[in-house]
Design a protein around this motif. Sequence first.
Motif, PDB file in Angstrom:
ATOM      1  N   ARG A 212      -3.082 -12.334 -27.883  1.00  0.00           N
ATOM      2  CA  ARG A 212      -4.079 -11.348 -28.303  1.00  0.00           C
ATOM      3  C   ARG A 212      -5.262 -11.974 -29.039  1.00  0.00           C
ATOM      4  O   ARG A 212      -6.319 -11.342 -29.133  1.00  0.00           O
ATOM      5  CB  ARG A 212      -3.415 -10.290 -29.186  1.00  0.00           C
ATOM      6  N   LEU A 213      -5.088 -13.174 -29.585  1.00  0.00           N
ATOM      7  CA  LEU A 213      -6.152 -13.815 -30.372  1.00  0.00           C
ATOM      8  C   LEU A 213      -6.779 -14.927 -29.546  1.00  0.00           C
ATOM      9  O   LEU A 213      -6.213 -16.006 -29.401  1.00  0.00           O
ATOM     10  CB  LEU A 213      -5.570 -14.354 -31.680  1.00  0.00           C
ATOM     11  N   LYS A 214      -7.956 -14.659 -29.016  1.00  0.00           N
ATOM     12  CA  LYS A 214      -8.601 -15.572 -28.068  1.00  0.00           C
ATOM     13  C   LYS A 214      -9.830 -16.275 -28.640  1.00  0.00           C
ATOM     14  O   LYS A 214     -10.454 -17.074 -27.926  1.00  0.00           O
ATOM     15  CB  LYS A 214      -9.012 -14.795 -26.815  1.00  0.00           C
ATOM     16  N   SER A 215     -10.212 -15.996 -29.881  1.00  0.00           N
ATOM     17  CA  SER A 215     -11.424 -16.595 -30.426  1.00  0.00           C
ATOM     18  C   SER A 215     -11.279 -18.106 -30.510  1.00  0.00           C
ATOM     19  O   SER A 215     -10.222 -18.611 -30.919  1.00  0.00           O
ATOM     20  CB  SER A 215     -11.724 -16.033 -31.818  1.00  0.00           C
ATOM     21  N   PRO A 216     -12.325 -18.856 -30.139  1.00  0.00           N
ATOM     22  CA  PRO A 216     -12.263 -20.320 -30.263  1.00  0.00           C
ATOM     23  C   PRO A 216     -11.990 -20.735 -31.699  1.00  0.00           C
ATOM     24  O   PRO A 216     -12.587 -20.213 -32.633  1.00  0.00           O
ATOM     25  CB  PRO A 216     -13.665 -20.759 -29.826  1.00  0.00           C
ATOM     26  N   LEU A 232      -8.233 -19.038 -38.972  1.00  0.00           N
ATOM     27  CA  LEU A 232      -9.438 -18.630 -38.251  1.00  0.00           C
ATOM     28  C   LEU A 232     -10.507 -19.711 -38.367  1.00  0.00           C
ATOM     29  O   LEU A 232     -11.398 -19.660 -39.212  1.00  0.00           O
ATOM     30  CB  LEU A 232      -9.954 -17.296 -38.808  1.00  0.00           C
ATOM     31  N   GLY A 233     -10.388 -20.720 -37.523  1.00  0.00           N
ATOM     32  CA  GLY A 233     -11.371 -21.782 -37.493  1.00  0.00           C
ATOM     33  C   GLY A 233     -11.002 -22.969 -38.349  1.00  0.00           C
ATOM     34  O   GLY A 233     -10.066 -22.916 -39.147  1.00  0.00           O
ATOM     35  N   PRO A 234     -11.738 -24.052 -38.228  1.00  0.00           N
ATOM     36  CA  PRO A 234     -11.402 -25.290 -38.939  1.00  0.00           C
ATOM     37  C   PRO A 234     -11.685 -25.257 -40.433  1.00  0.00           C
ATOM     38  O   PRO A 234     -11.178 -26.092 -41.171  1.00  0.00           O
ATOM     39  CB  PRO A 234     -12.283 -26.338 -38.244  1.00  0.00           C
ATOM     40  N   GLU A 235     -12.495 -24.302 -40.896  1.00  0.00           N
ATOM     41  CA  GLU A 235     -12.818 -24.215 -42.317  1.00  0.00           C
ATOM     42  C   GLU A 235     -13.138 -22.773 -42.684  1.00  0.00           C
ATOM     43  O   GLU A 235     -13.504 -21.969 -41.812  1.00  0.00           O
ATOM     44  CB  GLU A 235     -14.002 -25.119 -42.655  1.00  0.00           C
ATOM     45  N   LEU A 247     -18.746 -13.125 -38.159  1.00  0.00           N
ATOM     46  CA  LEU A 247     -17.359 -13.600 -38.165  1.00  0.00           C
ATOM     47  C   LEU A 247     -16.499 -12.953 -37.064  1.00  0.00           C
ATOM     48  O   LEU A 247     -15.521 -12.244 -37.361  1.00  0.00           O
ATOM     49  CB  LEU A 247     -16.730 -13.354 -39.547  1.00  0.00           C
ATOM     50  N   PRO A 248     -16.811 -13.194 -35.800  1.00  0.00           N
ATOM     51  CA  PRO A 248     -16.029 -12.592 -34.704  1.00  0.00           C
ATOM     52  C   PRO A 248     -14.522 -12.850 -34.783  1.00  0.00           C
ATOM     53  O   PRO A 248     -13.738 -11.929 -34.493  1.00  0.00           O
ATOM     54  CB  PRO A 248     -16.639 -13.224 -33.445  1.00  0.00           C
ATOM     55  N   PRO A 249     -14.045 -14.067 -35.143  1.00  0.00           N
ATOM     56  CA  PRO A 249     -12.590 -14.252 -35.217  1.00  0.00           C
ATOM     57  C   PRO A 249     -11.930 -13.346 -36.262  1.00  0.00           C
ATOM     58  O   PRO A 249     -10.793 -12.889 -36.069  1.00  0.00           O
ATOM     59  CB  PRO A 249     -12.441 -15.729 -35.589  1.00  0.00           C
ATOM     60  N   LEU A 253      -8.984 -10.482 -35.431  1.00  0.00           N
ATOM     61  CA  LEU A 253      -7.689 -10.391 -36.111  1.00  0.00           C
ATOM     62  C   LEU A 253      -7.540  -9.058 -36.827  1.00  0.00           C
ATOM     63  O   LEU A 253      -6.448  -8.476 -36.850  1.00  0.00           O
ATOM     64  CB  LEU A 253      -7.528 -11.546 -37.095  1.00  0.00           C
ATOM     65  N   ALA A 254      -8.621  -8.552 -37.417  1.00  0.00           N
ATOM     66  CA  ALA A 254      -8.546  -7.263 -38.116  1.00  0.00           C
ATOM     67  C   ALA A 254      -8.124  -6.156 -37.162  1.00  0.00           C
ATOM     68  O   ALA A 254      -7.321  -5.281 -37.535  1.00  0.00           O
ATOM     69  CB  ALA A 254      -9.893  -6.941 -38.756  1.00  0.00           C
ATOM     70  N   ARG A 255      -8.627  -6.181 -35.943  1.00  0.00           N
ATOM     71  CA  ARG A 255      -8.240  -5.153 -34.967  1.00  0.00           C
ATOM     72  C   ARG A 255      -6.757  -5.248 -34.623  1.00  0.00           C
ATOM     73  O   ARG A 255      -6.087  -4.232 -34.435  1.00  0.00           O
ATOM     74  CB  ARG A 255      -9.097  -5.273 -33.712  1.00  0.00           C
ATOM     75  N   VAL A 256      -6.242  -6.472 -34.556  1.00  0.00           N
ATOM     76  CA  VAL A 256      -4.825  -6.656 -34.251  1.00  0.00           C
ATOM     77  C   VAL A 256      -3.954  -6.186 -35.415  1.00  0.00           C
ATOM     78  O   VAL A 256      -2.901  -5.551 -35.220  1.00  0.00           O
ATOM     79  CB  VAL A 256      -4.538  -8.141 -33.928  1.00  0.00           C
ATOM     80  N   LEU A 257      -4.383  -6.475 -36.634  1.00  0.00           N
ATOM     81  CA  LEU A 257      -3.568  -6.184 -37.815  1.00  0.00           C
ATOM     82  C   LEU A 257      -3.786  -4.786 -38.387  1.00  0.00           C
ATOM     83  O   LEU A 257      -3.054  -4.379 -39.298  1.00  0.00           O
ATOM     84  CB  LEU A 257      -3.856  -7.205 -38.929  1.00  0.00           C
TER      85      LEU A 257
END
Length: 285
Positions: A212-216, A232-235, A247-249, A253-257
Amino acid sequence: MLLQDGVSIAFYLGHSHHDITQHIEHTLHVFQHAIAPASLDWYCDYEGDFHKINSAGRAFLEQEFHSSQFAHIHLADHVNGVGDYGFIYDGQWRENPDSPDASRVLSTVTFWLPTEFLESQGPVLVRELALKLSADLPFTSGHAGLAFNGQLSLLGVDELVHRERLRHPGMDVPDESASLHLGNRIRGVHWMNFLGPPVLAELGGVDALRERLKSPGTTVQPLSEGRAVITLGPEPDAGETARSPVLPPYRELARVLEPWMYFQGDSRPSRDAEAQRRWERRFLD
């Protein structure tokens, strides 16, 4: 200085203080080793005053750590304004016969780092530290990321944070009282998001989250005892509402949670309910 940005690493535990004392002491040692040569030389007493740790201070901390019921331990590296490094632990007594809601409250532990630590040591080391701290904690949930560190109860500071938090949605606003209402729900979306039972199982586990989490840059890492961490990302990223998209990632995640997220208005009214609603749903609306 009454307010500054920092890195907060927090965990919520559905256990009474007396059941997790050794775990908390161990994570404190891990944290102190990681921040050296900085050290947590000041402790807060029952009146809210800080004192340099001496023989009396060590006796006070020993008493708190080995209390059979509640514990509150607040350590800092200095007391000139907001400390750069900090440790705050609230151990609850979930079997308290005088409180009908005792079994719902969570014990909490929070570790504070200055953003200078993140900048000098790098996000990889900060992420590794958060994982080390989580390793010995039977957490229900937890998170790590950028946050406002300050005396948030002061009127001027409170107003400044209310303005800045909407401009920088990736910055957390700590809420020490959330553990009284949180239960098994998740307190918002952060750079690192620790999930434990039962939420992780209800989400379908690690594989389902990866689907479900596809953001790079988003990673889902399994941890021991049915737990996981979503990064959510390297930093960490404070975000900026002037930039789009924001902040798309985090939004993904907010939609999933969302079905498992904690919203303050559900359990306790805010003095500004609409502003609080906008803040808590900043990645959803």
